[in-house]
Design a protein around this motif. Structure first.
Motif, mmCIF file in Angstrom:
data_model
loop_
_atom_site.group_PDB
_atom_site.id
_atom_site.type_symbol
_atom_site.label_atom_id
_atom_site.label_comp_id
_atom_site.label_asym_id
_atom_site.label_seq_id
_atom_site.Cartn_x
_atom_site.Cartn_y
_atom_site.Cartn_z
ATOM 1 N N UNK A 15 40.796 41.490 35.543
ATOM 2 C CA UNK A 15 39.506 41.245 34.900
ATOM 3 C C UNK A 15 39.214 39.773 34.647
ATOM 4 N N UNK A 16 40.211 38.910 34.735
ATOM 5 C CA UNK A 16 39.954 37.493 34.563
ATOM 6 C C UNK A 16 40.309 36.701 35.819
ATOM 7 N N UNK A 17 41.534 36.832 36.294
ATOM 8 C CA UNK A 17 41.975 36.001 37.414
ATOM 9 C C UNK A 17 41.247 36.344 38.722
ATOM 10 N N UNK A 18 41.317 37.584 39.175
ATOM 11 C CA UNK A 18 40.750 37.947 40.475
ATOM 12 C C UNK A 18 39.238 37.725 40.585
ATOM 13 N N UNK A 63 34.868 43.307 33.831
ATOM 14 C CA UNK A 63 34.199 44.320 33.028
ATOM 15 C C UNK A 63 35.087 44.684 31.842
ATOM 16 N N UNK A 64 34.573 44.537 30.642
ATOM 17 C CA UNK A 64 35.352 44.848 29.446
ATOM 18 C C UNK A 64 35.660 46.339 29.328
ATOM 19 N N UNK A 65 34.817 47.192 29.897
ATOM 20 C CA UNK A 65 35.113 48.628 29.856
ATOM 21 C C UNK A 65 36.357 48.959 30.687
ATOM 22 N N UNK A 66 36.622 48.178 31.716
ATOM 23 C CA UNK A 66 37.867 48.370 32.467
ATOM 24 C C UNK A 66 39.070 48.089 31.570
ATOM 25 N N UNK A 67 38.982 47.039 30.762
ATOM 26 C CA UNK A 67 40.071 46.716 29.829
ATOM 27 C C UNK A 67 40.260 47.849 28.823
ATOM 28 N N UNK A 123 38.982 33.741 40.775
ATOM 29 C CA UNK A 123 39.871 32.933 41.598
ATOM 30 C C UNK A 123 40.194 33.549 42.955
ATOM 31 N N UNK A 124 39.530 34.591 43.329
ATOM 32 C CA UNK A 124 39.811 35.261 44.590
ATOM 33 C C UNK A 124 38.842 34.778 45.664
ATOM 34 N N UNK A 125 39.311 34.805 46.907
ATOM 35 C CA UNK A 125 38.426 34.463 48.022
ATOM 36 C C UNK A 125 37.342 35.530 48.204
ATOM 37 N N UNK A 126 37.667 36.750 47.828
ATOM 38 C CA UNK A 126 36.711 37.863 47.946
ATOM 39 C C UNK A 126 36.146 38.188 46.571
ATOM 40 N N UNK A 127 35.397 37.267 46.006
ATOM 41 C CA UNK A 127 34.895 37.433 44.647
ATOM 42 C C UNK A 127 33.907 38.585 44.518
ATOM 43 N N UNK A 128 33.261 38.967 45.607
ATOM 44 C CA UNK A 128 32.325 40.085 45.527
ATOM 45 C C UNK A 128 33.044 41.432 45.434
ATOM 46 N N UNK A 129 34.352 41.466 45.685
ATOM 47 C CA UNK A 129 35.116 42.709 45.554
ATOM 48 C C UNK A 129 35.506 42.981 44.114
ATOM 49 N N UNK A 130 35.650 41.947 43.330
ATOM 50 C CA UNK A 130 36.173 42.086 41.971
ATOM 51 C C UNK A 130 35.104 41.710 40.957
#
Length: 120
Positions: free
Chosen positions: A83-86, A99-103, A89-96
């Motif tokens: 929820x923070x790093x990916x 969302x606080x509900x995920x946490x 900091x990911x090359x595929x930022x549109x994949x990640x």
């Protein structure tokens, strides 16, 4: 039978996880909870059950349990990574997405694992 309960629990969670993933691909109109959050809810219990199986195999002790501290350390690390790093900091930022509900789902999954571990 007691020493195989984590195995059965893990297989059940993974079957549920893959069934939800299948539904997400094949059914267009799913409720939002199933579409976006159910896999997050199942993720932490699956990781904990897998870790419990491995530790019990390595130690040879079928009575070992995972402490609440370790479960919530895992919840914190999974939350930080997914929820923070990916998302940032990911090359595929549109994949990640962040969302606080995920946490919240990770936390509920950790609590669910602790309850099921204590009960069974």
């Amino acid at each position: 039978m007691v020493k195989y309960r984590p195995h059965i629990f893990f297989v059940g969670i993974m079957c549920s996880y893959f069934f939800v993933r299948f539904l997400r691909l094949s059914v267009e109109q799913l409720p939002e909870f199933i579409r976006f959050y159910l896999t997050d809810l199942l993720f932490v219990p699956a990781m904990c059950a897998f870790a419990l199986i491995i530790v019990r195999l390595l130690k040879g002790d079928a009575t070992l349990k995972i402490s609440a501290f370790l479960v919530f350390t895992q919840v914190a690390l999974v939350s930080l990574f997914f929820e923070w790093y990916l998302p940032y900091h990911s090359e595929k930022q549109d994949w990640y997405t962040s969302d606080m509900l995920d946490v919240v789902m990770y936390c509920i999954g950790g609590i669910l694992f602790l309850i099921l571990q204590r009960k069974f």
